[in-house]
Motif scaffolding. Structure first.
Motif, mmCIF file in Angstrom:
data_model
loop_
_atom_site.group_PDB
_atom_site.id
_atom_site.type_symbol
_atom_site.label_atom_id
_atom_site.label_comp_id
_atom_site.label_asym_id
_atom_site.label_seq_id
_atom_site.Cartn_x
_atom_site.Cartn_y
_atom_site.Cartn_z
ATOM 1 N N LYS A 188 6.812 5.786 3.024
ATOM 2 C CA LYS A 188 8.037 5.856 2.147
ATOM 3 C C LYS A 188 7.413 5.099 0.719
ATOM 4 O O LYS A 188 7.967 5.594 -0.237
ATOM 5 N N MET A 189 6.408 4.518 0.763
ATOM 6 C CA MET A 189 5.737 3.874 -0.546
ATOM 7 C C MET A 189 5.006 4.687 -1.138
ATOM 8 O O MET A 189 4.696 4.533 -2.608
ATOM 9 N N VAL A 190 4.379 5.983 -0.498
ATOM 10 C CA VAL A 190 3.649 6.977 -1.343
ATOM 11 C C VAL A 190 4.636 7.410 -2.092
ATOM 12 O O VAL A 190 5.287 8.381 -1.589
ATOM 13 N N LYS A 191 4.831 7.447 -3.673
ATOM 14 C CA LYS A 191 5.621 7.939 -4.301
ATOM 15 C C LYS A 191 5.164 9.307 -4.878
ATOM 16 O O LYS A 191 6.123 10.112 -5.031
ATOM 17 N N ALA A 192 3.906 9.759 -4.870
ATOM 18 C CA ALA A 192 3.338 10.907 -5.451
ATOM 19 C C ALA A 192 2.086 10.941 -4.948
ATOM 20 O O ALA A 192 1.194 10.069 -4.603
ATOM 21 N N MET A 193 1.404 12.306 -5.046
ATOM 22 C CA MET A 193 0.092 12.647 -4.743
ATOM 23 C C MET A 193 -0.478 13.047 -6.113
ATOM 24 O O MET A 193 0.251 13.609 -7.059
ATOM 25 N N VAL A 194 -1.773 12.714 -5.918
ATOM 26 C CA VAL A 194 -2.646 13.294 -7.304
ATOM 27 C C VAL A 194 -3.795 14.018 -6.705
ATOM 28 O O VAL A 194 -4.732 13.427 -5.872
ATOM 29 N N ILE A 195 -4.035 15.273 -7.246
ATOM 30 C CA ILE A 195 -5.357 15.964 -6.953
ATOM 31 C C ILE A 195 -6.253 15.914 -7.857
ATOM 32 O O ILE A 195 -5.880 15.949 -9.287
ATOM 33 N N ASN A 196 -7.582 15.058 -7.740
ATOM 34 C CA ASN A 196 -8.488 14.668 -8.885
ATOM 35 C C ASN A 196 -9.761 15.784 -8.774
ATOM 36 O O ASN A 196 -10.112 16.476 -7.738
ATOM 37 N N LYS A 197 -10.541 15.788 -9.726
ATOM 38 C CA LYS A 197 -11.640 16.330 -9.683
ATOM 39 C C LYS A 197 -11.535 17.947 -9.606
ATOM 40 O O LYS A 197 -12.585 18.744 -9.179
ATOM 41 N N PHE A 198 -10.486 18.352 -10.362
ATOM 42 C CA PHE A 198 -10.163 19.713 -10.183
ATOM 43 C C PHE A 198 -10.983 20.884 -10.921
ATOM 44 O O PHE A 198 -11.229 20.410 -12.419
ATOM 45 N N ARG A 199 -11.878 21.729 -10.662
ATOM 46 C CA ARG A 199 -12.422 22.852 -11.617
ATOM 47 C C ARG A 199 -11.724 24.232 -11.241
ATOM 48 O O ARG A 199 -11.562 24.359 -10.058
ATOM 49 N N GLY A 200 -11.753 25.134 -12.235
ATOM 50 C CA GLY A 200 -11.178 26.302 -12.013
ATOM 51 C C GLY A 200 -9.864 26.696 -12.398
ATOM 52 O O GLY A 200 -9.391 26.003 -13.450
ATOM 53 N N ASP A 201 -9.322 27.722 -11.745
ATOM 54 C CA ASP A 201 -7.839 28.263 -12.492
ATOM 55 C C ASP A 201 -6.822 27.628 -11.585
ATOM 56 O O ASP A 201 -6.523 27.677 -10.288
ATOM 57 N N LEU A 202 -6.165 26.897 -12.480
ATOM 58 C CA LEU A 202 -4.897 26.032 -11.898
ATOM 59 C C LEU A 202 -3.657 27.190 -11.276
ATOM 60 O O LEU A 202 -3.206 26.630 -10.373
#
Length: 227
Positions: A188-202
């Motif tokens: 419950k403390m994890v409020k959001a995820m972040v994807i890091n170091k992305f390369r390519g087509d979103l």
């Protein structure tokens, strides 16, 4: 008392230090007085402050992003590995001694007062404290007495951003697996995820973002390019 936010990662080298520095700069640009904090760092590449005290370089970089002078309060415990299973232990910038991994694991509870004194000092002085975890919060063999990841988040009352490194592959499994290995109150403390170091087509990634949000029940706050 400062507001707190914490960056944790699914692995080591997921980009926690980078994202914490980015948050320090963003909050500073928004007019807040902000400081970084990492209760325990493991690094050989240390920094000597103006007082002659030793701390991790990541928090020095984050302090620079925040526009403030680095202080050992930002990294009260520094472990400098000197063997495969041992480290030099530095507390508040000064050498405590050398300890093997098992010895340190037994001893570390004695360091909690130092950690909390440093954190509270920053919290009294600044508007926002950006905390950084270490390794992964899902190291289930190390969770007893944790004061670096979820243990520290609880002590600081900090919501958590969970960062995953897509550059190494398997980011959805690492995010989902990390969350599911946490205790229900920690999830419950994890409020959001972040994807890091992305390369390519979103656009190719977008369906995966929707799927992981449904599976984990937690939103993806953003996708950060590999810089």
């Amino acid at each position: 008392m400062a507001k707190a936010i914490m960056v944790q990662g699914t692995t080591s080298n997921a980009g926690k230090s980078f994202l914490a520095a980015a948050l320090c700069r963003i909050f500073r640009q928004d007019g807040w007085r902000v400081a970084p904090f990492k209760s325990q760092n493991m690094a050989l590449n240390s920094f000597i402050t103006n007082e002659g005290l030793e701390m991790g370089r990541a928090q020095v970089m984050q302090a620079e992003a925040a526009g403030i002078e680095p202080s050992v309060r930002m990294n009260p415990i520094l472990l400098k590995p000197n063997s495969d299973a041992g480290s030099q232990v530095i507390v508040n910038g000064e050498v405590l001694g050398n300890m093997g991994a098992a010895e340190y694991y037994r001893y570390k509870k004695n360091l909690l007062p130092d950690i909390m004194k440093a954190y509270r000092s920053l919290s009294d002085e600044y508007d926002v404290v950006v905390l950084e975890g270490a390794g992964s919060p899902a190291e289930i063999n190390l969770k007893s007495g944790d004061f670096v990841n979820m243990g520290m988040a609880k002590l600081a009352g900090a919501p958590v951003l969970l960062c995953g490194d897509i550059d190494r592959g398997g980011v959805f499994a690492s995010l989902y697996g990390t969350i599911k290995l946490l205790e229900p109150d920690e999830q419950k403390m994890v409020k959001a995820m972040v994807i890091n170091k992305f390369r390519g087509d979103l656009e190719i990634l977008r369906p995966g973002l929707s799927m992981i949000e449904k599976l984990a029940g937690i939103p993806v706050a953003g996708v950060v390019p590999c810089l």
